[in-house]
Design a protein around this motif. Structure first.
Motif, mmCIF file in Angstrom:
data_model
loop_
_atom_site.group_PDB
_atom_site.id
_atom_site.type_symbol
_atom_site.label_atom_id
_atom_site.label_comp_id
_atom_site.label_asym_id
_atom_site.label_seq_id
_atom_site.Cartn_x
_atom_site.Cartn_y
_atom_site.Cartn_z
ATOM 1 N N LYS A 185 0.841 -1.202 0.000
ATOM 2 C CA LYS A 185 0.000 0.000 0.000
ATOM 3 C C LYS A 185 0.875 1.251 0.000
ATOM 4 O O LYS A 185 0.622 2.218 -0.730
ATOM 5 N N GLN A 186 1.927 1.216 0.831
ATOM 6 C CA GLN A 186 2.817 2.385 0.877
ATOM 7 C C GLN A 186 3.543 2.567 -0.453
ATOM 8 O O GLN A 186 3.704 3.687 -0.942
ATOM 9 N N ILE A 187 3.946 1.442 -1.064
ATOM 10 C CA ILE A 187 4.616 1.521 -2.368
ATOM 11 C C ILE A 187 3.659 2.079 -3.407
ATOM 12 O O ILE A 187 4.021 2.937 -4.238
ATOM 13 N N ALA A 188 2.390 1.602 -3.346
ATOM 14 C CA ALA A 188 1.390 2.091 -4.303
ATOM 15 C C ALA A 188 1.169 3.580 -4.108
ATOM 16 O O ALA A 188 1.117 4.349 -5.093
ATOM 17 N N GLN A 238 -5.730 3.931 -10.223
ATOM 18 C CA GLN A 238 -4.279 3.894 -10.206
ATOM 19 C C GLN A 238 -3.786 2.989 -9.079
ATOM 20 O O GLN A 238 -2.863 2.205 -9.269
ATOM 21 N N ALA A 239 -4.418 3.087 -7.887
ATOM 22 C CA ALA A 239 -4.015 2.256 -6.745
ATOM 23 C C ALA A 239 -4.254 0.787 -7.044
ATOM 24 O O ALA A 239 -3.432 -0.081 -6.716
ATOM 25 N N ALA A 271 -1.427 -2.117 -7.231
ATOM 26 C CA ALA A 271 -1.574 -3.302 -6.369
ATOM 27 C C ALA A 271 -1.505 -4.570 -7.190
ATOM 28 O O ALA A 271 -0.857 -5.552 -6.809
ATOM 29 N N GLU A 272 -2.135 -4.592 -8.385
ATOM 30 C CA GLU A 272 -2.077 -5.759 -9.272
ATOM 31 C C GLU A 272 -0.651 -5.987 -9.747
ATOM 32 O O GLU A 272 -0.168 -7.124 -9.812
ATOM 33 N N PHE A 273 0.023 -4.900 -10.078
ATOM 34 C CA PHE A 273 1.406 -5.007 -10.527
ATOM 35 C C PHE A 273 2.287 -5.601 -9.427
ATOM 36 O O PHE A 273 3.093 -6.498 -9.670
#
Length: 167
Positions: free
Chosen positions: A126-129, A150-151, A155-157
């Motif tokens: 979540k923080q990376i996203a 976008q989030a 998250a999928e990536f």
């Protein structure tokens, strides 16, 4: 007899007196003494029988005592053996329960550790996203219109990356 100095009348009277004395002594002394001696003999014989009976009873009681003591020893040994078996069984039960509890604690700790790792990874993702969206916005110099999309995309990536990185 007169020449010997014995008067026949006196001799007859002394014989009669002697016989009379013998009869009186026999009736008054001899027979009661004989009866008393017979009674005493019977009492002694009865006492001997009683003593033999008491001796036999004492011997029988001693044998019974020995039998009871032997029975008590045997029962005590059985009780000790049973107590030993029970103690061993209880110790085995305690060991088995302790091992089961230790296994459960280990599994629970492993599960909690996995959950904490997953939570940490989810938080990191979540923080990376959030950082990726923020970096994209700063690069583009404007705010993105659909932040939720976008989030989800980030998250999928990250999920694909962690899936291919774990394999």
């Amino acid at each position: 007899m007169d020449q010997l100095g014995i008067s026949p009348g006196l001799l007859v009277s002394q014989i009669v007196n002697f016989i009379l004395l013998m009869v009186i002594l026999r009736v008054t002394l001899y027979q009661p003494v004989l009866r008393m001696l017979d009674q005493r003999k019977e009492r002694i014989a009865q006492s001997m029988k009683d003593a033999e009976r008491v001796s036999a009873a004492a011997q029988e009681a001693e044998q019974e005592k020995a039998r009871v003591l032997e029975e008590a020893r045997r029962e005590a040994q059985e009780i000790r053996a049973q107590a030993t078996r029970d103690a061993e069984r209880i110790a085995q039960d305690i060991r088995a329960r302790a091992e089961q509890e230790a296994t459960e604690i280990r599994m629970k700790a492993q599960q909690e550790a996995r959950q904490q790792v997953e939570a940490a990874l989810a938080d990191a993702n979540k923080q990376i996203a959030d950082l990726a969206i923020l970096a994209t916005e700063q690069l583009l110099g404007r705010e993105l219109a659909n932040k939720d999309e976008q989030a989800r995309f980030v998250a999928e990536f990250l999920a694909q990356q962690s899936g291919s990185g774990a394999s």
